[in-house]
Motif scaffolding. Structure first.
Motif, PDB file in Angstrom:
ATOM      1  N   ILE A 162     -32.935 -66.254  47.959  1.00 36.05           N
ATOM      2  CA  ILE A 162     -32.233 -65.230  49.259  1.00 36.05           C
ATOM      3  C   ILE A 162     -30.820 -64.941  49.100  1.00 36.05           C
ATOM      4  N   PRO A 163     -29.847 -65.790  48.759  1.00 39.65           N
ATOM      5  CA  PRO A 163     -28.537 -65.024  48.359  1.00 39.65           C
ATOM      6  C   PRO A 163     -28.667 -64.154  47.079  1.00 39.65           C
ATOM      7  N   LEU A 164     -29.568 -64.514  46.229  1.00 40.59           N
ATOM      8  CA  LEU A 164     -29.625 -63.650  44.925  1.00 40.59           C
ATOM      9  C   LEU A 164     -30.060 -62.221  45.596  1.00 40.59           C
ATOM     10  N   SER A 165     -30.943 -62.154  46.463  1.00 43.86           N
ATOM     11  CA  SER A 165     -31.391 -60.789  46.859  1.00 43.86           C
ATOM     12  C   SER A 165     -30.201 -60.094  47.305  1.00 43.86           C
ATOM     13  N   GLY A 166     -29.240 -60.910  47.947  1.00 47.72           N
ATOM     14  CA  GLY A 166     -27.959 -59.951  48.220  1.00 47.72           C
ATOM     15  C   GLY A 166     -27.051 -59.530  47.188  1.00 47.72           C
ATOM     16  N   VAL A 167     -26.966 -60.473  46.340  1.00 44.65           N
ATOM     17  CA  VAL A 167     -26.391 -60.327  45.014  1.00 44.65           C
ATOM     18  C   VAL A 167     -26.679 -58.958  44.338  1.00 44.65           C
ATOM     19  N   ILE A 168     -28.049 -58.843  44.109  1.00 39.95           N
ATOM     20  CA  ILE A 168     -28.815 -57.945  43.301  1.00 39.95           C
ATOM     21  C   ILE A 168     -28.835 -56.742  44.205  1.00 39.95           C
ATOM     22  N   GLY A 169     -29.377 -57.128  45.417  1.00 38.00           N
ATOM     23  CA  GLY A 169     -29.825 -55.957  46.578  1.00 38.00           C
ATOM     24  C   GLY A 169     -28.737 -55.188  47.047  1.00 38.00           C
ATOM     25  N   GLY A 170     -27.649 -56.021  47.072  1.00 37.66           N
ATOM     26  CA  GLY A 170     -26.398 -55.101  47.888  1.00 37.66           C
ATOM     27  C   GLY A 170     -25.892 -53.965  47.092  1.00 37.66           C
ATOM     28  N   PRO A 171     -25.675 -54.182  45.755  1.00 38.98           N
ATOM     29  CA  PRO A 171     -25.351 -53.028  44.702  1.00 38.98           C
ATOM     30  C   PRO A 171     -26.321 -51.975  44.613  1.00 38.98           C
ATOM     31  N   GLN A 294     -19.876 -49.184  47.517  1.00 41.67           N
ATOM     32  CA  GLN A 294     -18.544 -49.944  47.835  1.00 41.67           C
ATOM     33  C   GLN A 294     -19.113 -51.128  48.689  1.00 41.67           C
ATOM     34  N   ILE A 295     -19.609 -50.779  49.714  1.00 41.19           N
ATOM     35  CA  ILE A 295     -20.297 -51.917  50.788  1.00 41.19           C
ATOM     36  C   ILE A 295     -21.217 -52.745  50.005  1.00 41.19           C
ATOM     37  N   GLY A 296     -22.057 -52.239  49.154  1.00 40.37           N
ATOM     38  CA  GLY A 296     -23.114 -53.109  48.468  1.00 40.37           C
ATOM     39  C   GLY A 296     -22.315 -54.067  47.520  1.00 40.37           C
ATOM     40  N   LEU A 297     -21.465 -53.429  47.030  1.00 42.79           N
ATOM     41  CA  LEU A 297     -20.886 -54.271  45.730  1.00 42.79           C
ATOM     42  C   LEU A 297     -19.894 -55.355  46.419  1.00 42.79           C
ATOM     43  N   ILE A 298     -19.312 -55.062  47.510  1.00 41.16           N
ATOM     44  CA  ILE A 298     -18.515 -56.186  48.426  1.00 41.16           C
ATOM     45  C   ILE A 298     -19.335 -57.250  49.014  1.00 41.16           C
ATOM     46  N   SER A 299     -20.458 -56.682  49.420  1.00 36.23           N
ATOM     47  CA  SER A 299     -21.615 -57.698  50.188  1.00 36.23           C
ATOM     48  C   SER A 299     -22.213 -58.554  49.138  1.00 36.23           C
ATOM     49  N   ALA A 300     -22.177 -58.338  47.901  1.00 34.90           N
ATOM     50  CA  ALA A 300     -22.584 -59.222  46.902  1.00 34.90           C
ATOM     51  C   ALA A 300     -21.821 -60.521  46.797  1.00 34.90           C
ATOM     52  N   ALA A 301     -20.471 -60.375  47.014  1.00 33.76           N
ATOM     53  CA  ALA A 301     -19.528 -61.612  46.888  1.00 33.76           C
ATOM     54  C   ALA A 301     -20.183 -62.784  47.792  1.00 33.76           C
ATOM     55  N   PRO A 302     -20.266 -62.753  49.215  1.00 28.11           N
ATOM     56  CA  PRO A 302     -20.732 -63.621  50.002  1.00 28.11           C
ATOM     57  C   PRO A 302     -22.056 -64.260  49.285  1.00 28.11           C
TER      58      PRO A 302
END
Length: 442
Positions: A162-171, A294-302
């Motif tokens: 689930i969080p990995l989807s954010g790490v990859i999916g955000g950027p 930039q939003i996608g890259l920053i969202s990956a951190a959380p």
């Protein structure tokens, strides 16, 4: 899949395999594929949060319309989740997961052609229908392979998707929105749905080559390893029957008050996790970041922090055989981070750190909450219960984005919605504290 498959007799052997070794072997065999599948599934579920950054303006949707559509997913989920889990007990995991993945991948790609709110609502509902049963089905599937003493770690590894989807999916989502806008006449958000939906279809078609329905059917386990795994699972089942009664029937499951406590806890964790997942890109944008990449890259951190935190919490819980305070702590950390993100709104870096803490908390709460049902449920009753808990409890996923959307439309701020999620997380901590000690310490 019937209970007979899980308990069929195997040849006797003189020696016994090492428990950690055989369960490590099973984990290496089935978990990587399950993680990739759920990563793509969850990406298809929440990429609407990134598409929103451009989709609403292009289609003239209101924030409330977006929140309603995002939440309608869970209505379809509610109606079809428990039947899907019961069906999986009859036809097996491979057929169930294959059906789910192919359908939801195709429906997710269909969002590229949405033009009206009604179309948006309809497809979100269908996406919920298609995916119903996947997450609780995997929770159930893991109980076919791992006894309770290993389940916290294994569940945490799976939920890492689930969080990995954010790490990859955000950027990735940010890049697609920015670089592919108007390519071949399609907007960036349309390409987002097309590109991120296709892998789910392909993975669904590959399921028969990667998964096995039960240990008894696993050609990659020796007869001795099968015997030891099935003996461990049978011992778990007998202990649950002795301590908590017979849950082999659906009626027995529905009569158990603990099941309904699990439903309430599921509502609390769902409001937290989907509130963060659907709105994190918008929250980051609200801190002053406007470039979509930039939003996608920053969202990956959380999301990256959440992936680490939930595994640490799951491992700690297994080592100590303690569930209550791990879950309480996760709920309270999530609430504190959410409140701090509002208070620190005028300091973007500090607010982002607070959102990172909140994300780690709510995702860890999800992992720990789902440890509990399999500790006291058995058989078909467990299959139905996991479906009921996730489907009714998942209504929190409908409430959360819709409420935040309404609040933002009326106040032009997400602060009230964030406070709402924080209060619900505290309620989840209180409900956890009231659980019987015999349930949460094992």
């Amino acid at each position: 899949m019937s209970d007979r498959i899980l308990t069929a007799p195997l040849p006797d052997t003189a020696a016994s395999s090492s428990g950690p070794a055989v369960y490590g072997k099973i984990a290496r065999r089935i978990l990587p594929f399950l993680i990739v599948c759920y990563l793509m599934a969850y990406l298809d579920r929440v990429n609407i949060g990134f598409a929103k950054l451009r989709m609403l303006e292009d289609l003239s949707f209101t924030e409330a319309a977006y929140g309603l559509g995002a939440g309608l997913f869970f209505i379809g989920y509610l109606l079809f989740e428990a039947p899907s889990n019961i069906l999986m007990m009859k036809i097996g995991a491979k057929k169930t997961i294959m059906r789910i993945m192919v359908l939801w991948g195709l429906i997710s790609m269909g969002f590229a052609f949405v033009q009206t709110p009604t179309q948006f609502y309809f497809l979100r509902f269908l996406l919920g229908v298609a995916e119903a049963g996947f997450y609780p089905g995997i929770i159930l599937y893991l109980t076919f392979w791992f006894p309770s003493r290993y389940r916290g770690k294994m569940l945490a590894l799976f939920v890492t998707a689930i969080p990995l989807s954010g790490v990859i999916g955000g950027p990735l989502s940010g890049w697609i929105l920015q670089s592919m806008d108007q390519a071949h006449g399609f907007a960036g958000w349309q390409w987002l749905f097309l590109i991120e939906g296709l892998p789910s279809v392909l993975l669904g078609l590959a399921v028969p080559w990667f998964l096995t329905d039960s240990p008894h059917q696993a050609k990659w386990l020796s007869a001795e390893e099968k015997r030891n795994v099935l003996a461990d699972l049978e011992e778990d089942a007998q202990r649950k029957t002795q301590e908590g009664g017979d849950h082999s029937s659906i009626l027995a499951m529905l009569a158990d008050r603990r099941v309904w406590t699990m439903v309430a806890l599921c509502v609390c964790q769902a409001i937290g996790i989907y509130g963060v997942s659907f709105w994190l890109p918008s929250l980051v944008s609200g801190l002053g970041y406007q470039n979509v990449l930039q939003i996608g890259l920053i969202s990956a951190a959380p999301f990256g922090a959440a992936a680490i935190a939930l595994n640490l919490v799951g491992r700690s819980s297994d080592r100590r055989l303690e569930r209550r305070w791990h879950l309480i702590g996760a709920f309270l950390v999530g609430a504190a981070g959410l409140v701090a993100s509002v208070w620190l709104h005028n300091t973007p870096i500090a607010a982002l750190v607070a959102l990172t803490v909140a994300t780690a908390g709510v995702y860890s709460a999800t992992t720990m909450m789902w440890m509990l049902p399999s500790l006291f449920l058995n058989g078909v009753g467990m299959a139905a219960a996991i479906g009921v808990i996730n489907s009714i409890g998942g209504l929190g996923g409908f409430v959360s984005p819709y409420v935040i959307g309404l609040i933002k439309d009326s106040t032009q701020s997400t602060s009230g919605g964030i406070y709402f999620i924080a209060v619900v997380a505290v309620i989840g901590a209180v409900l956890t504290y009231r659980l019987p000690k015999s349930l949460v310490n094992r």
